[in-house]
Design a protein around this motif. Structure first.
Motif, short mmCIF file in Angstrom:
data_model
loop_
_atom_site.label_atom_id
_atom_site.label_comp_id
_atom_site.label_asym_id
_atom_site.label_seq_id
_atom_site.Cartn_x
_atom_site.Cartn_y
_atom_site.Cartn_z
N GLU A 206 46.85 45.37 90.21
CA GLU A 206 47.79 44.56 89.42
C GLU A 206 47.19 43.21 89.00
O GLU A 206 47.77 42.51 88.16
CB GLU A 206 49.10 44.34 90.19
CG GLU A 206 48.94 43.74 91.56
CD GLU A 206 48.89 44.80 92.66
OE1 GLU A 206 49.45 44.52 93.73
OE2 GLU A 206 48.29 45.88 92.44
N ASP A 207 46.04 42.84 89.56
CA ASP A 207 45.37 41.60 89.17
C ASP A 207 44.28 41.83 88.13
O ASP A 207 43.59 40.89 87.74
CB ASP A 207 44.77 40.92 90.40
CG ASP A 207 45.83 40.42 91.37
OD1 ASP A 207 46.93 40.08 90.90
OD2 ASP A 207 45.57 40.39 92.59
N VAL A 208 44.13 43.07 87.70
CA VAL A 208 43.11 43.41 86.69
C VAL A 208 43.82 44.05 85.50
O VAL A 208 44.33 45.16 85.59
CB VAL A 208 42.05 44.37 87.26
CG1 VAL A 208 41.03 44.73 86.18
CG2 VAL A 208 41.34 43.73 88.46
N GLU A 209 43.87 43.33 84.40
CA GLU A 209 44.59 43.82 83.22
C GLU A 209 43.82 44.91 82.48
O GLU A 209 42.59 45.03 82.61
CB GLU A 209 44.86 42.66 82.26
CG GLU A 209 45.84 41.63 82.79
CD GLU A 209 46.43 40.81 81.66
OE1 GLU A 209 46.86 41.42 80.65
OE2 GLU A 209 46.46 39.57 81.77
N LEU A 210 44.55 45.68 81.69
CA LEU A 210 43.97 46.66 80.79
C LEU A 210 44.39 46.31 79.37
O LEU A 210 45.56 46.41 79.02
CB LEU A 210 44.45 48.07 81.14
CG LEU A 210 44.03 48.65 82.49
CD1 LEU A 210 44.63 50.04 82.68
CD2 LEU A 210 42.51 48.71 82.62
N SER A 211 43.43 45.88 78.56
CA SER A 211 43.70 45.57 77.16
C SER A 211 43.32 46.78 76.33
O SER A 211 42.15 47.05 76.07
CB SER A 211 42.90 44.35 76.71
OG SER A 211 43.12 44.10 75.33
N MET A 212 44.32 47.55 75.95
CA MET A 212 44.08 48.76 75.17
C MET A 212 45.32 49.05 74.34
O MET A 212 46.45 48.82 74.77
CB MET A 212 43.73 49.94 76.07
CG MET A 212 44.73 50.26 77.18
SD MET A 212 44.08 51.49 78.35
CE MET A 212 45.61 51.99 79.18
N GLY A 213 45.07 49.56 73.13
CA GLY A 213 46.17 49.83 72.22
C GLY A 213 46.16 48.89 71.04
O GLY A 213 46.12 47.67 71.21
N MET A 214 46.18 49.49 69.83
CA MET A 214 46.20 48.73 68.59
C MET A 214 47.30 49.30 67.70
O MET A 214 48.15 50.06 68.18
CB MET A 214 44.82 48.76 67.93
CG MET A 214 43.72 48.19 68.84
SD MET A 214 42.03 48.47 68.27
CE MET A 214 41.98 47.34 66.89
N SER A 215 47.29 48.96 66.43
CA SER A 215 48.40 49.37 65.57
C SER A 215 48.64 50.87 65.58
O SER A 215 49.78 51.33 65.54
CB SER A 215 48.15 48.89 64.13
OG SER A 215 48.40 47.51 64.00
N GLY A 216 47.56 51.67 65.62
CA GLY A 216 47.71 53.11 65.52
C GLY A 216 48.04 53.82 66.81
O GLY A 216 48.37 55.01 66.79
#
Length: 245
Positions: A206-216
């Motif tokens: 929970e202290d490590v984020e996941l940056s994923m996902g864009m408009s599509g």
């Protein structure tokens, strides 16, 4: 995390509100009990007037891909904006970025020890507080994509965590396919990378984020655990690449 947009008559404000509704629906569909993901409004190539419309509708987190464009926009917009740098950052531009963006909140695209060190040094020279960063991972294996290989993310995360006192390792980031969509296995790969990093650094998932996902593909990314989504054209309309800097 995702904001509740205020009422707005602008096209940008309406689009922003619709994106937030879609995010909330995806969270509900996935049965997520955690807060919804942070919404980064990707504003590259867009005029400051459109960014101001999004700001007026409640948005506070914006993402830019080009250093000079970001540096030019910063003084024209409110200083409580949280700027995320989400494009490929050359190490020789690290100081320009840090010096030119006093309200820089995140660099999502750290992909080398050299870049991490340059950012760290630039922050030290300004006596700035720690800057959260993500390690960019090339989950699709495309030669045209930046980012470390999945089996290299632990080493870079460890270097940032142990050797860069002015950087805060905050998570991992990946980019989708050329059409700005991604396959589930790309998102699953990033999740596995988080497991490896957490084990190696002895930190909680929970202290490590996941940056994923864009408009599509942001709804799918939300369902698969993204904590940070980067949405541009769905909010601001198609990009004008003739304005790249």
């Amino acid at each position: 995390m995702a904001q509740v947009a205020a009422a707005s008559d602008t096209q940008v404000g309406t689009a922003l509100k619709e994106v937030i509704q879609r995010v909330n629906h995806a969270c509900k569909k996935a049965g997520r009990s955690a807060p919804p993901p942070r919404l980064v409004a990707v504003s590259k190539t867009k005029p400051v007037e459109m960014l101001q419309q999004a700001y007026d509708a409640g948005q506070r987190v914006f993402g830019e891909n080009y250093v000079q464009e970001l540096v030019d926009k910063v003084p024209q917009l409110p200083d409580d904006i949280q700027w995320h740098f989400i494009g490929h950052l050359q190490s020789n531009k690290a100081k320009v970025l840090v010096d030119g963006v006093p309200n820089l909140a995140m660099v999502e695209t750290v992909d080398s020890v050299k870049l991490a060190n340059k950012l760290n040094n630039a922050l030290e020279q300004q006596s700035r507080p720690q800057l959260p960063v993500f390690v960019q991972v090339n989950t699709s294996g495309e030669e045209t994509k930046y980012g470390v290989e999945p089996n290299e993310c632990v080493d870079l995360a460890r270097h940032i965590h142990q050797e860069c006192s002015k950087l805060c390792f905050a998570g991992l980031m990946t980019i989708g396919q050329p059409d700005y969509s991604s396959r589930p296995e790309n998102f699953e790969c990033l999740s596995r990378c988080r497991e490896d990093v957490c084990k190696a650094l002895d930190v909680r998932p929970e202290d490590v984020e996941l940056s994923m996902g864009m408009s599509g593909d942001f709804e799918q990314a939300v369902e698969l655990g993204s904590t940070n989504i980067r949405v541009g054209s769905t909010i601001f309309g198609a990009r004008d690449y003739s304005k790249q800097t």
